[in-house]
Design an enzyme around this catalytic site. Structure first.
Site, PDB file in Angstrom:
ATOM      1  N   HIS A  61       4.209  -4.961  -2.145  1.00  0.00           N
ATOM      2  CA  HIS A  61       3.681  -5.601  -0.936  1.00  0.00           C
ATOM      3  C   HIS A  61       2.342  -6.234  -1.271  1.00  0.00           C
ATOM      4  O   HIS A  61       1.577  -5.710  -2.073  1.00  0.00           O
ATOM      5  CB  HIS A  61       3.521  -4.602   0.211  1.00  0.00           C
ATOM      6  CG  HIS A  61       2.733  -3.367  -0.129  1.00  0.00           C
ATOM      7  ND1 HIS A  61       3.253  -2.325  -0.856  1.00  0.00           N
ATOM      8  CD2 HIS A  61       1.453  -3.021   0.158  1.00  0.00           C
ATOM      9  CE1 HIS A  61       2.336  -1.383  -1.003  1.00  0.00           C
ATOM     10  NE2 HIS A  61       1.224  -1.782  -0.396  1.00  0.00           N
ATOM     11  N   HIS A  71      -1.093  -7.396   0.641  1.00  0.00           N
ATOM     12  CA  HIS A  71      -1.903  -7.398   1.852  1.00  0.00           C
ATOM     13  C   HIS A  71      -2.470  -8.808   2.028  1.00  0.00           C
ATOM     14  O   HIS A  71      -2.977  -9.399   1.073  1.00  0.00           O
ATOM     15  CB  HIS A  71      -3.088  -6.435   1.710  1.00  0.00           C
ATOM     16  CG  HIS A  71      -2.708  -4.997   1.495  1.00  0.00           C
ATOM     17  ND1 HIS A  71      -2.801  -4.050   2.486  1.00  0.00           N
ATOM     18  CD2 HIS A  71      -2.260  -4.340   0.388  1.00  0.00           C
ATOM     19  CE1 HIS A  71      -2.429  -2.865   2.003  1.00  0.00           C
ATOM     20  NE2 HIS A  71      -2.098  -3.007   0.730  1.00  0.00           N
ATOM     21  N   ASP A 109       0.034  -4.616   9.378  1.00  0.00           N
ATOM     22  CA  ASP A 109      -0.254  -3.304   8.791  1.00  0.00           C
ATOM     23  C   ASP A 109      -0.565  -2.301   9.905  1.00  0.00           C
ATOM     24  O   ASP A 109      -1.251  -2.615  10.877  1.00  0.00           O
ATOM     25  CB  ASP A 109      -1.452  -3.422   7.839  1.00  0.00           C
ATOM     26  CG  ASP A 109      -1.598  -2.201   6.941  1.00  0.00           C
ATOM     27  OD1 ASP A 109      -1.377  -2.323   5.723  1.00  0.00           O
ATOM     28  OD2 ASP A 109      -1.931  -1.119   7.474  1.00  0.00           O
ATOM     29  N   ASN A 131      -1.860  -3.554  -4.565  1.00  0.00           N
ATOM     30  CA  ASN A 131      -2.275  -2.364  -5.301  1.00  0.00           C
ATOM     31  C   ASN A 131      -1.110  -1.900  -6.168  1.00  0.00           C
ATOM     32  O   ASN A 131       0.039  -1.880  -5.722  1.00  0.00           O
ATOM     33  CB  ASN A 131      -2.676  -1.259  -4.319  1.00  0.00           C
ATOM     34  CG  ASN A 131      -3.904  -1.635  -3.507  1.00  0.00           C
ATOM     35  OD1 ASN A 131      -4.863  -2.175  -4.046  1.00  0.00           O
ATOM     36  ND2 ASN A 131      -3.876  -1.385  -2.212  1.00  0.00           N
ATOM     37  N   CYS A 184      12.646   4.833   1.290  1.00  0.00           N
ATOM     38  CA  CYS A 184      11.492   3.923   1.170  1.00  0.00           C
ATOM     39  C   CYS A 184      11.197   3.345   2.549  1.00  0.00           C
ATOM     40  O   CYS A 184      12.047   2.692   3.162  1.00  0.00           O
ATOM     41  CB  CYS A 184      11.804   2.813   0.179  1.00  0.00           C
ATOM     42  SG  CYS A 184      10.583   1.484   0.199  1.00  0.00           S
ATOM     43  N   CYS A 204      11.670  -0.446   2.804  1.00  0.00           N
ATOM     44  CA  CYS A 204      13.098  -0.809   2.885  1.00  0.00           C
ATOM     45  C   CYS A 204      13.593  -0.595   4.307  1.00  0.00           C
ATOM     46  O   CYS A 204      14.352  -1.416   4.842  1.00  0.00           O
ATOM     47  CB  CYS A 204      13.929   0.034   1.914  1.00  0.00           C
ATOM     48  SG  CYS A 204      13.785  -0.470   0.186  1.00  0.00           S
ATOM     49  N   HIS A 237      14.330  -3.903  -2.856  1.00  0.00           N
ATOM     50  CA  HIS A 237      13.369  -2.886  -3.289  1.00  0.00           C
ATOM     51  C   HIS A 237      12.859  -3.205  -4.693  1.00  0.00           C
ATOM     52  O   HIS A 237      13.611  -3.224  -5.658  1.00  0.00           O
ATOM     53  CB  HIS A 237      13.958  -1.477  -3.280  1.00  0.00           C
ATOM     54  CG  HIS A 237      12.912  -0.456  -3.637  1.00  0.00           C
ATOM     55  ND1 HIS A 237      12.025   0.048  -2.702  1.00  0.00           N
ATOM     56  CD2 HIS A 237      12.551   0.089  -4.835  1.00  0.00           C
ATOM     57  CE1 HIS A 237      11.179   0.881  -3.301  1.00  0.00           C
ATOM     58  NE2 HIS A 237      11.477   0.917  -4.597  1.00  0.00           N
TER      59      HIS A 237
HETATM   60  P1  DGP Z   1      -1.061   0.396  -0.258  1.00  0.00           P
HETATM   61  O1  DGP Z   1      -2.207   1.349  -0.300  1.00  0.00           O
HETATM   62  O2  DGP Z   1      -1.404  -0.899  -0.945  1.00  0.00           O
HETATM   63  O3  DGP Z   1       0.233   1.002  -0.746  1.00  0.00           O
HETATM   64  O4  DGP Z   1      -0.874   0.030   1.280  1.00  0.00           O
HETATM   65  C1  DGP Z   1       0.191   0.408   2.075  1.00  0.00           C
HETATM   66  C2  DGP Z   1      -0.088  -0.097   3.467  1.00  0.00           C
HETATM   67  O5  DGP Z   1       1.083   0.071   4.234  1.00  0.00           O
HETATM   68  C3  DGP Z   1      -1.200   0.624   4.203  1.00  0.00           C
HETATM   69  O6  DGP Z   1      -2.245  -0.309   4.486  1.00  0.00           O
HETATM   70  C4  DGP Z   1      -0.572   1.126   5.486  1.00  0.00           C
HETATM   71  C5  DGP Z   1       0.734   0.376   5.561  1.00  0.00           C
HETATM   72  N1  DGP Z   1       1.829   1.125   6.109  1.00  0.00           N
HETATM   73  C6  DGP Z   1       2.311   2.312   5.641  1.00  0.00           C
HETATM   74  N2  DGP Z   1       3.339   2.731   6.394  1.00  0.00           N
HETATM   75  C7  DGP Z   1       3.529   1.769   7.344  1.00  0.00           C
HETATM   76  C8  DGP Z   1       4.462   1.628   8.408  1.00  0.00           C
HETATM   77  O7  DGP Z   1       5.346   2.444   8.657  1.00  0.00           O
HETATM   78  N3  DGP Z   1       4.334   0.513   9.181  1.00  0.00           N
HETATM   79  C9  DGP Z   1       3.389  -0.437   8.947  1.00  0.00           C
HETATM   80  N4  DGP Z   1       3.342  -1.478   9.762  1.00  0.00           N
HETATM   81  N5  DGP Z   1       2.496  -0.332   7.946  1.00  0.00           N
HETATM   82  C10 DGP Z   1       2.570   0.758   7.158  1.00  0.00           C
END
Ligand code: DGP
Length: 113
Positions: free
Chosen positions: A99, A101, A29, A86, A3, A6, A45
């Site tokens: 998570h 946003h 993000d 989401n 994950c 994680c 987790h």
């Molecule tokens: P969701 O669609 O709600 O599952 O959004 C997941 C968000 O996580 C997306 O906006 C991009 C972000 N994200 C994914 N991988 C990484 C990462 O490795 N680092 C960071 N900082 N953000 C990430």
């Protein structure tokens, strides 16, 4: 478990962490959709909001307090901001670790796409 969030919480991969306590991490993000786009995750987790019972009430309250503090610290609370989680495929949840946003710094439309 493989994950990515994680791994961020455990510092196995790098993220721009802006806040951390015993239970939660907040980081920027990787694909921001507004001037401010943070993610708050529990260190434990939890697959999605559907598993929120894994967190006790005091931690959930603490989490929303952190969200409000982040909005203040990043200067988006006065004009307004959005908090989004989401859940599942139809909502485009791409990372299966709870998570929220925290997004602000521009005017949003409603309903969301
Ligand atoms: P969701 O669609 O709600 O599952 O959004 C997941 C968000 O996580 C997306 O906006 C991009 C972000 N994200 C994914 N991988 C990484 C990462 O490795 N680092 C960071 N900082 N953000 C990430």
């Amino acid at each position: 478990m493989d994950c990515i969030f994680c791994k961020i919480a455990n510092k196995e991969i790098v993220a721009n962490i802006v806040f951390e306590d015993e239970d939660f991490v907040v980081f920027k993000d990787i694909n921001p959709v507004a001037e401010v786009h943070l993610l708050i995750i529990p260190k434990m987790h939890i697959g999605s909001l559907m598993e929120i019972d894994m967190l006790d009430a005091s931690k959930i309250k603490n989490m929303f307090g952190i969200i409000n503090k982040m909005a203040d610290d990043f200067g988006i609370s006065s004009k307004g901001f959005r908090v989004v989680t989401n859940i599942g495929e139809s909502a485009c949840q791409s990372v299966k670790h709870l998570h929220f946003h925290i997004i602000g710094g521009r005017k949003f439309g409603w309903p969301p796409g």
